[in-house]
Write an enzyme that holds these catalytic residues in place. Structure first.
Site, PDB file in Angstrom:
ATOM      1  N   HIS A 134      -3.531  20.330   4.599  1.00 61.95           N
ATOM      2  CA  HIS A 134      -4.330  19.174   4.189  1.00 61.95           C
ATOM      3  C   HIS A 134      -3.570  17.884   4.482  1.00 61.95           C
ATOM      4  O   HIS A 134      -2.333  17.866   4.479  1.00 61.95           O
ATOM      5  CB  HIS A 134      -4.655  19.251   2.690  1.00 61.95           C
ATOM      6  CG  HIS A 134      -5.220  20.565   2.263  1.00 61.95           C
ATOM      7  ND1 HIS A 134      -6.536  20.912   2.490  1.00 61.95           N
ATOM      8  CD2 HIS A 134      -4.647  21.630   1.633  1.00 61.95           C
ATOM      9  CE1 HIS A 134      -6.750  22.135   2.017  1.00 61.95           C
ATOM     10  NE2 HIS A 134      -5.620  22.587   1.503  1.00 61.95           N
TER      11      HIS A 134
ATOM     12  N   HIS B 234      11.541   2.066   7.144  1.00 63.32           N
ATOM     13  CA  HIS B 234      11.307   0.635   6.942  1.00 63.32           C
ATOM     14  C   HIS B 234      11.689  -0.112   8.218  1.00 63.32           C
ATOM     15  O   HIS B 234      12.851  -0.090   8.625  1.00 63.32           O
ATOM     16  CB  HIS B 234      12.134   0.121   5.761  1.00 63.32           C
ATOM     17  CG  HIS B 234      11.618  -1.157   5.178  1.00 63.32           C
ATOM     18  ND1 HIS B 234      11.436  -2.298   5.929  1.00 63.32           N
ATOM     19  CD2 HIS B 234      11.222  -1.473   3.918  1.00 63.32           C
ATOM     20  CE1 HIS B 234      10.958  -3.254   5.154  1.00 63.32           C
ATOM     21  NE2 HIS B 234      10.819  -2.782   3.931  1.00 63.32           N
TER      22      HIS B 234
ATOM     23  N   ASN C 185     -10.311   0.249  -0.047  1.00 61.68           N
ATOM     24  CA  ASN C 185      -8.852   0.307   0.040  1.00 61.68           C
ATOM     25  C   ASN C 185      -8.291  -0.109  -1.316  1.00 61.68           C
ATOM     26  O   ASN C 185      -8.302  -1.290  -1.671  1.00 61.68           O
ATOM     27  CB  ASN C 185      -8.357  -0.624   1.147  1.00 61.68           C
ATOM     28  CG  ASN C 185      -6.842  -0.583   1.311  1.00 61.68           C
ATOM     29  OD1 ASN C 185      -6.108  -0.075   0.459  1.00 61.68           O
ATOM     30  ND2 ASN C 185      -6.346  -1.132   2.402  1.00 61.68           N
TER      31      ASN C 185
ATOM     32  N   HIS D  49     -15.023   4.972   1.753  1.00 64.43           N
ATOM     33  CA  HIS D  49     -16.434   4.641   1.589  1.00 64.43           C
ATOM     34  C   HIS D  49     -16.795   4.429   0.123  1.00 64.43           C
ATOM     35  O   HIS D  49     -17.497   3.468  -0.228  1.00 64.43           O
ATOM     36  CB  HIS D  49     -17.299   5.766   2.182  1.00 64.43           C
ATOM     37  CG  HIS D  49     -18.770   5.491   2.132  1.00 64.43           C
ATOM     38  ND1 HIS D  49     -19.564   5.897   1.085  1.00 64.43           N
ATOM     39  CD2 HIS D  49     -19.597   4.844   3.001  1.00 64.43           C
ATOM     40  CE1 HIS D  49     -20.809   5.517   1.308  1.00 64.43           C
ATOM     41  NE2 HIS D  49     -20.856   4.885   2.469  1.00 64.43           N
TER      42      HIS D  49
ATOM     43  N   HIS E  76      -3.541   7.298   4.070  1.00 62.88           N
ATOM     44  CA  HIS E  76      -3.887   6.067   3.375  1.00 62.88           C
ATOM     45  C   HIS E  76      -5.227   5.522   3.875  1.00 62.88           C
ATOM     46  O   HIS E  76      -5.386   5.257   5.066  1.00 62.88           O
ATOM     47  CB  HIS E  76      -2.794   5.021   3.585  1.00 62.88           C
ATOM     48  CG  HIS E  76      -3.175   3.649   3.109  1.00 62.88           C
ATOM     49  ND1 HIS E  76      -3.543   3.402   1.811  1.00 62.88           N
ATOM     50  CD2 HIS E  76      -3.238   2.453   3.756  1.00 62.88           C
ATOM     51  CE1 HIS E  76      -3.827   2.116   1.679  1.00 62.88           C
ATOM     52  NE2 HIS E  76      -3.652   1.531   2.841  1.00 62.88           N
TER      53      HIS E  76
ATOM     54  N   CYS F 124       0.793  -1.224   0.000  1.00 59.81           N
ATOM     55  CA  CYS F 124       0.000   0.000   0.000  1.00 59.81           C
ATOM     56  C   CYS F 124       0.831   1.282   0.000  1.00 59.81           C
ATOM     57  O   CYS F 124       0.290   2.367  -0.217  1.00 59.81           O
ATOM     58  CB  CYS F 124      -0.934   0.006   1.208  1.00 59.81           C
ATOM     59  SG  CYS F 124      -2.132  -1.342   1.194  1.00 59.81           S
TER      60      CYS F 124
END
Length: 462
Positions: free
Chosen positions: A331, A246, A368, A364, A335, A167
């Site tokens: 803003h 990471h 995802n 919504h 994710h 992702c």
């Protein structure tokens, strides 16, 4: 005379050094000219009726699994209009094949790239760097090779195929392009991010592996970036900073989100109980690097002072001081990994519902969509005309590994108001509630089932 020549030579060397430094700094810029998000056809929508049929035809599920899925579907924050893979809609998820998987990828990749090239007036032959981030499928020739063949790109295009990044892949790709721009001057770069759902739909009954079926949906995006100063006036945003963390050295973080086979041999994603801790650590470590570089000095001084006084006067009890994120950003593109992820990020960053609205609504409406998700969030902000010139946007992505990656963008266009994939529905958003009450109303009978599958359940499945 010799002294004069020496001084002149030193002066020329100084001028050359200054000019070279100027050119290097000038070409370190990274602008985004445009982006396109993928919107599938209406016949691929996973509405309540379709989701119910899909769940009921899984013969590996019992009453406990049905109840779990019911609660999850109601509370996941997923709406009625997300899109699923073709084989799931057609009822052939038990027998995925390569041709169907590649067809799914082609629809997303070519569909978004066609629009990207047309809308920005850039020819595929002008692309110098191509980065593809589609984690869960491998083909020979590679996916970038399919793009190069389709658009007949130049034979010297620099190609990168990022696999398994999950992702967080699109932010990783942006960071990669930013570094490549320091070497390749006056260049165009294209990034394509998506996932392949057809061969990765989980068909077993392990709870930790069923959740991705609820959350992950069909989607993708293509981005066009450049470091050409002459294109600045046509650009949407300028990259100010990117920070990557990471945590894969930790076994718990590494194993928190993995693609594995269950005891029955069904392949899927396993989300372990250590995932929240791994995510929290990744975000904390990333922001330790990011925030001192992005928040104003006055906010950092205020936080340090308040933290010091708090430790002296309250003996570490009471509300812990926090940084004001809005002092550095207007803003937040978070994710849209799920409601729990959004809630946790909102609390840790001190954001209100207005700040979280774009992320909640993207989840919504589209679910995802993995690495492409943050661009659906940005597109919502555009469609709602939130973005103004000079605004700074924080993009935060989380991914398996475990990783946390951020990009900070500055809006440089006077008006960013392209409705993109939100054209047909933006007037209906924001919705008052993201709970899927339709699913609850239609399948509430699940709660009346016996703990173990009964004859009634077998009849329902059949």
């Amino acid at each position: 005379m010799d002294l004069f020549m020496a001084i002149s030579l030193l002066f020329l060397c100084f001028i050359f050094f200054i000019y070279k430094s100027y050119l290097q700094k000038r070409n370190q810029n990274c602008y985004i000219l445009g982006y396109e998000c993928y919107k599938a056809s209406d016949d691929l929508k996973l509405d309540t009726e379709t989701c119910g049929k899909l769940i009921l035809r899984n013969k590996n599920l019992g009453s406990d699994q049905y109840k779990f899925l019911l609660r999850t579907m109601v509370n996941a924050g997923i709406g009625e209009e997300t899109y699923g893979p073709r084989n799931v809609i057609d009822g052939t998820e038990e027998t995925p094949n390569l041709s169907g998987s590649l067809s799914e990828v082609d629809d997303i990749v070519f569909g978004t790239l066609d629009k990207l090239f047309d809308n920005n007036g850039v020819s595929p032959s002008e692309i110098d760097i191509l980065v593809i981030t589609i984690s869960m499928i491998t083909s020979v020739p590679s996916l970038p090779a399919r793009v190069i063949n389709r658009y007949k790109m130049r034979d010297d295009v620099k190609v990168f195929n990022l696999s398994g990044m999950g992702c967080s892949a699109s932010v990783i790709a942006v960071d990669l392009v930013h570094h490549l721009f320091k070497t390749y001057m006056n260049s165009f770069a294209v990034i394509v991010s998506s996932e392949s759902l057809i061969p990765n739909w989980y068909r077993g009954n392990e709870r930790s592996m069923m959740l991705p079926n609820i959350l992950f949906r069909l989607g993708g995006c293509s981005l066009l970036l450049t470091n050409k100063s002459s294109m600045k006036h046509k650009s949407l945003m300028k990259l100010k900073l990117s920070v990557r963390f990471h945590g894969g050295a930790s076994d718990e973080a590494y194993q928190s989100c993995t693609r594995v086979e269950d005891s029955q041999g069904y392949c899927g994603f396993s989300l372990s109980k250590s995932l929240p801790q791994a995510a929290a650590k990744a975000v904390t470590m990333n922001f330790r690097v990011l925030l001192p570089k992005t928040l104003p000095l006055r906010e950092l001084v205020r936080y340090a002072t308040v933290s010091f006084l708090h430790s002296k006067t309250n003996n570490n009890k009471g509300k812990t001081p926090s940084l004001n994120m809005k002092s550095g950003f207007q803003h937040f593109c978070i994710h849209p990994g799920g409601r729990a992820v959004i809630d946790a990020m909102g609390r840790s960053l001190g954001l209100n519902e207005y700040d979280l609205e774009p992320t909640r609504m993207a989840l919504h409406r589209f679910g995802n969509t993995s690495a492409a998700g943050i661009w659906y969030v940005l597109s919502y902000m555009e469609a709602k005309k939130r973005l103004k010139k000079g605004d700074r946007i924080l993009m935060t992505s989380l991914g398996a590994g475990f990783k946390c990656n951020n990009c900070v963008w500055e809006v440089i266009k006077d008006a960013m108001d392209d409705v993109n994939v939100w054209k047909d529905c933006i007037s209906r958003y924001p919705v008052k509630s993201t709970a899927n009450t339709s699913f609850l109303e239609k399948y509430s009978w699940v709660n009346e089932l016996e703990p173990q599958p009964s004859k009634k359940m077998e009849k329902i499945k059949n």
